[in-house]
Scaffold this motif. Structure first.
Motif, PDB file in Angstrom:
ATOM      1  N   ILE A 157       0.837  -1.196   0.000  1.00  0.00           N
ATOM      2  CA  ILE A 157       0.000   0.000   0.000  1.00  0.00           C
ATOM      3  C   ILE A 157       0.877   1.254   0.000  1.00  0.00           C
ATOM      4  O   ILE A 157       1.892   1.310   0.695  1.00  0.00           O
ATOM      5  CB  ILE A 157      -0.927   0.043   1.223  1.00  0.00           C
ATOM      6  CG1 ILE A 157      -1.856  -1.167   1.241  1.00  0.00           C
ATOM      7  CG2 ILE A 157      -1.763   1.317   1.239  1.00  0.00           C
ATOM      8  CD1 ILE A 157      -2.780  -1.194   2.429  1.00  0.00           C
ATOM      9  N   THR A 158       0.468   2.240  -0.777  1.00  0.00           N
ATOM     10  CA  THR A 158       1.109   3.551  -0.765  1.00  0.00           C
ATOM     11  C   THR A 158       0.220   4.519   0.011  1.00  0.00           C
ATOM     12  O   THR A 158      -0.976   4.630  -0.271  1.00  0.00           O
ATOM     13  CB  THR A 158       1.320   4.082  -2.190  1.00  0.00           C
ATOM     14  OG1 THR A 158       2.202   3.211  -2.895  1.00  0.00           O
ATOM     15  CG2 THR A 158       1.923   5.478  -2.169  1.00  0.00           C
ATOM     16  N   TYR A 159       0.803   5.192   1.002  1.00  0.00           N
ATOM     17  CA  TYR A 159       0.081   6.165   1.814  1.00  0.00           C
ATOM     18  C   TYR A 159       0.549   7.568   1.411  1.00  0.00           C
ATOM     19  O   TYR A 159       1.735   7.866   1.509  1.00  0.00           O
ATOM     20  CB  TYR A 159       0.368   5.961   3.310  1.00  0.00           C
ATOM     21  CG  TYR A 159       0.010   4.609   3.850  1.00  0.00           C
ATOM     22  CD1 TYR A 159      -1.171   4.422   4.551  1.00  0.00           C
ATOM     23  CD2 TYR A 159       0.852   3.519   3.684  1.00  0.00           C
ATOM     24  CE1 TYR A 159      -1.506   3.178   5.072  1.00  0.00           C
ATOM     25  CE2 TYR A 159       0.531   2.272   4.192  1.00  0.00           C
ATOM     26  CZ  TYR A 159      -0.644   2.112   4.886  1.00  0.00           C
ATOM     27  OH  TYR A 159      -0.968   0.881   5.396  1.00  0.00           O
ATOM     28  N   GLN A 160      -0.356   8.405   0.975  1.00  0.00           N
ATOM     29  CA  GLN A 160      -0.019   9.775   0.597  1.00  0.00           C
ATOM     30  C   GLN A 160      -0.745  10.748   1.516  1.00  0.00           C
ATOM     31  O   GLN A 160      -1.946  10.978   1.356  1.00  0.00           O
ATOM     32  CB  GLN A 160      -0.399  10.058  -0.858  1.00  0.00           C
ATOM     33  CG  GLN A 160      -0.075  11.484  -1.308  1.00  0.00           C
ATOM     34  CD  GLN A 160      -0.501  11.762  -2.727  1.00  0.00           C
ATOM     35  OE1 GLN A 160      -0.713  10.843  -3.526  1.00  0.00           O
ATOM     36  NE2 GLN A 160      -0.640  13.033  -3.075  1.00  0.00           N
ATOM     37  N   PRO A 161      -0.050  11.335   2.498  1.00  0.00           N
ATOM     38  CA  PRO A 161      -0.699  12.317   3.374  1.00  0.00           C
ATOM     39  C   PRO A 161      -1.145  13.534   2.577  1.00  0.00           C
ATOM     40  O   PRO A 161      -0.377  14.089   1.787  1.00  0.00           O
ATOM     41  CB  PRO A 161       0.402  12.678   4.379  1.00  0.00           C
ATOM     42  CG  PRO A 161       1.393  11.561   4.303  1.00  0.00           C
ATOM     43  CD  PRO A 161       1.353  11.090   2.876  1.00  0.00           C
ATOM     44  N   LEU A 162      -2.391  13.944   2.773  1.00  0.00           N
ATOM     45  CA  LEU A 162      -2.943  15.097   2.060  1.00  0.00           C
ATOM     46  C   LEU A 162      -3.051  16.318   2.956  1.00  0.00           C
ATOM     47  O   LEU A 162      -3.291  17.424   2.466  1.00  0.00           O
ATOM     48  CB  LEU A 162      -4.324  14.754   1.496  1.00  0.00           C
ATOM     49  CG  LEU A 162      -4.385  13.541   0.568  1.00  0.00           C
ATOM     50  CD1 LEU A 162      -5.803  13.331   0.070  1.00  0.00           C
ATOM     51  CD2 LEU A 162      -3.424  13.695  -0.604  1.00  0.00           C
ATOM     52  N   GLY A 163      -2.879  16.122   4.245  1.00  0.00           N
ATOM     53  CA  GLY A 163      -2.953  17.228   5.186  1.00  0.00           C
ATOM     54  C   GLY A 163      -3.253  16.716   6.579  1.00  0.00           C
ATOM     55  O   GLY A 163      -3.524  15.532   6.785  1.00  0.00           O
ATOM     56  N   LYS A 164      -3.174  17.612   7.534  1.00  0.00           N
ATOM     57  CA  LYS A 164      -3.492  17.281   8.919  1.00  0.00           C
ATOM     58  C   LYS A 164      -4.965  17.581   9.184  1.00  0.00           C
ATOM     59  O   LYS A 164      -5.514  18.559   8.670  1.00  0.00           O
ATOM     60  CB  LYS A 164      -2.626  18.093   9.880  1.00  0.00           C
ATOM     61  CG  LYS A 164      -1.149  17.747   9.843  1.00  0.00           C
ATOM     62  CD  LYS A 164      -0.886  16.361  10.421  1.00  0.00           C
ATOM     63  CE  LYS A 164       0.614  16.080  10.505  1.00  0.00           C
ATOM     64  NZ  LYS A 164       0.884  14.738  11.064  1.00  0.00           N
ATOM     65  N   ILE A 165      -5.579  16.730   9.962  1.00  0.00           N
ATOM     66  CA  ILE A 165      -6.967  16.963  10.354  1.00  0.00           C
ATOM     67  C   ILE A 165      -7.015  16.997  11.884  1.00  0.00           C
ATOM     68  O   ILE A 165      -6.489  16.113  12.559  1.00  0.00           O
ATOM     69  CB  ILE A 165      -7.900  15.879   9.767  1.00  0.00           C
ATOM     70  CG1 ILE A 165      -9.359  16.244   9.973  1.00  0.00           C
ATOM     71  CG2 ILE A 165      -7.583  14.497  10.313  1.00  0.00           C
ATOM     72  CD1 ILE A 165     -10.316  15.410   9.129  1.00  0.00           C
ATOM     73  N   ARG A 166      -7.602  18.055  12.415  1.00  0.00           N
ATOM     74  CA  ARG A 166      -7.625  18.225  13.868  1.00  0.00           C
ATOM     75  C   ARG A 166      -8.786  17.438  14.461  1.00  0.00           C
ATOM     76  O   ARG A 166      -9.923  17.534  14.003  1.00  0.00           O
ATOM     77  CB  ARG A 166      -7.751  19.707  14.227  1.00  0.00           C
ATOM     78  CG  ARG A 166      -7.541  19.981  15.707  1.00  0.00           C
ATOM     79  CD  ARG A 166      -7.042  21.372  15.967  1.00  0.00           C
ATOM     80  NE  ARG A 166      -7.979  22.390  15.502  1.00  0.00           N
ATOM     81  CZ  ARG A 166      -7.938  23.662  15.930  1.00  0.00           C
ATOM     82  NH1 ARG A 166      -7.014  24.033  16.802  1.00  0.00           N
ATOM     83  NH2 ARG A 166      -8.802  24.543  15.471  1.00  0.00           N
ATOM     84  N   MET A 167      -8.471  16.627  15.472  1.00  0.00           N
ATOM     85  CA  MET A 167      -9.467  15.825  16.175  1.00  0.00           C
ATOM     86  C   MET A 167      -9.748  16.476  17.526  1.00  0.00           C
ATOM     87  O   MET A 167      -8.824  16.807  18.269  1.00  0.00           O
ATOM     88  CB  MET A 167      -8.967  14.394  16.366  1.00  0.00           C
ATOM     89  CG  MET A 167      -8.491  13.719  15.085  1.00  0.00           C
ATOM     90  SD  MET A 167      -9.787  13.506  13.841  1.00  0.00           S
ATOM     91  CE  MET A 167     -10.824  12.288  14.658  1.00  0.00           C
ATOM     92  N   MET A 168     -11.033  16.641  17.830  1.00  0.00           N
ATOM     93  CA  MET A 168     -11.434  17.369  19.032  1.00  0.00           C
ATOM     94  C   MET A 168     -12.284  16.517  19.954  1.00  0.00           C
ATOM     95  O   MET A 168     -13.230  15.858  19.492  1.00  0.00           O
ATOM     96  CB  MET A 168     -12.242  18.612  18.629  1.00  0.00           C
ATOM     97  CG  MET A 168     -11.480  19.625  17.809  1.00  0.00           C
ATOM     98  SD  MET A 168     -12.539  21.047  17.370  1.00  0.00           S
ATOM     99  CE  MET A 168     -11.293  22.249  16.902  1.00  0.00           C
TER     100      MET A 168
END
Length: 292
Positions: A157-168
């Motif tokens: 599998i190739t993982y491509q981070p697209l951005g950070k997502i804030r979890m609250m």
């Protein structure tokens, strides 16, 4: 040594059973056993340690497992490239996504995909965040998009981070936890928690229940409804709940881990070629996440 023998070895090693491997490959158990014996004879080694009906890898079997997996991935890449040359590639595409981003955003993306790439039929299915990598790894979907909870490195599998997502960590605006200047672990444990669960769950400490009373869902949207309706608390992605925070229907819990960040990724098979539609989709999601 032929590719069928390598495939037999790999799947028996992964599943730990000739019977399970035969079922997975939809072939005869005896045929698999004969393939392994022929491979061991040619290589002059024993690839498995056999104990009754159970098999486990020998030391040399462990040493060649990754190379065998690479051979199988190369074979798949060759098939995909040839399919593309024949014009059969990308006539239909299956895409899995979690619900950490609003439905309206995905609906807009889907409309544009259908308009700009008319030669490809897109099937976009909703799945739990934790199941996305497994859906790609097992070939059930071509691409997947969502929060990378598993952080499970796999060469397939190739993982491509697209951005950070804030979890609250959030609760109802009128919930007792929202009134506290600082929430302790004990206070958090005493209240009902809505948490994320998924079918392919591995031992992930980040997803273990924190409260003594909890209910698990495979959907952030279900978690949100439970938090709003049943006086629970839980950890939700900011894009999904921003409007509820602004309208004061939800409040952020003032706990040590009230705010965390996760990677939002695109998942695809290591053997699969890039597709312009998926590159476009990845760029749009990355731009969207940048605003958060």
């Amino acid at each position: 040594m032929n590719i069928s023998q390598v495939e037999a070895f790999y799947h028996i090693a992964e599943l730990g059973s000739v019977t399970d491997a035969a079922r997975h490959l939809n072939c005869n158990r005896t045929k698999l056993s004969m393939a392994i014996k022929a491979l061991e004879k040619e290589l002059g080694v024993s690839l498995f340690v056999r104990t009754g009906n159970h098999v486990s890898l020998s030391e040399i079997g462990k040493a060649i497992l990754k190379d065998c997996e690479s051979l199988l991935l190369t074979r798949q890449r060759i098939h995909d490239t040839c399919a593309q040359a024949k014009g059969h590639f990308n006539a239909e595409m299956w895409v899995a996504r979690d619900d950490s981003l609003p439905d309206e955003f995905w609906q807009d993306l889907a409309h544009t995909l259908n308009h700009d790439y008319p030669s490809t039929s897109f099937n976009i299915v909703l799945a739990s965040s934790g199941d996305l990598a497994n859906l790609v790894e097992t070939g059930q979907v071509d691409f997947a998009f969502g929060v990378d909870y598993e952080r499970f490195n796999s060469p397939s599998i190739t993982y491509q981070p697209l951005g950070k997502i804030r979890m609250m960590s959030v609760c109802q605006f009128e919930h007792p936890l929202s009134k506290l200047r600082r929430v302790s672990d004990e206070e958090l444990r005493s209240h009902m928690q809505a948490l994320m669960v998924y079918l392919n769950e591995r031992d992930n400490p980040d997803l273990q229940p924190f409260s003594l009373r909890y209910i698990g869902f495979s959907s952030f949207d279900y978690m949100l409804n439970t938090i709003l309706e049943d006086n629970a608390w839980g950890v939700l992605p900011e894009p999904l709940i921003r409007q509820f925070l602004r309208s004061q229907k939800l409040a952020v819990i003032k706990h040590t881990y009230g705010l965390t960040q996760e990677d939002y990724c695109m998942f695809r098979s290591a053997t699969r070629e890039d597709h312009p539609a998926m590159s476009w989709l990845a760029d749009k999601i990355s731009d969207y996440l940048f605003d958060f």
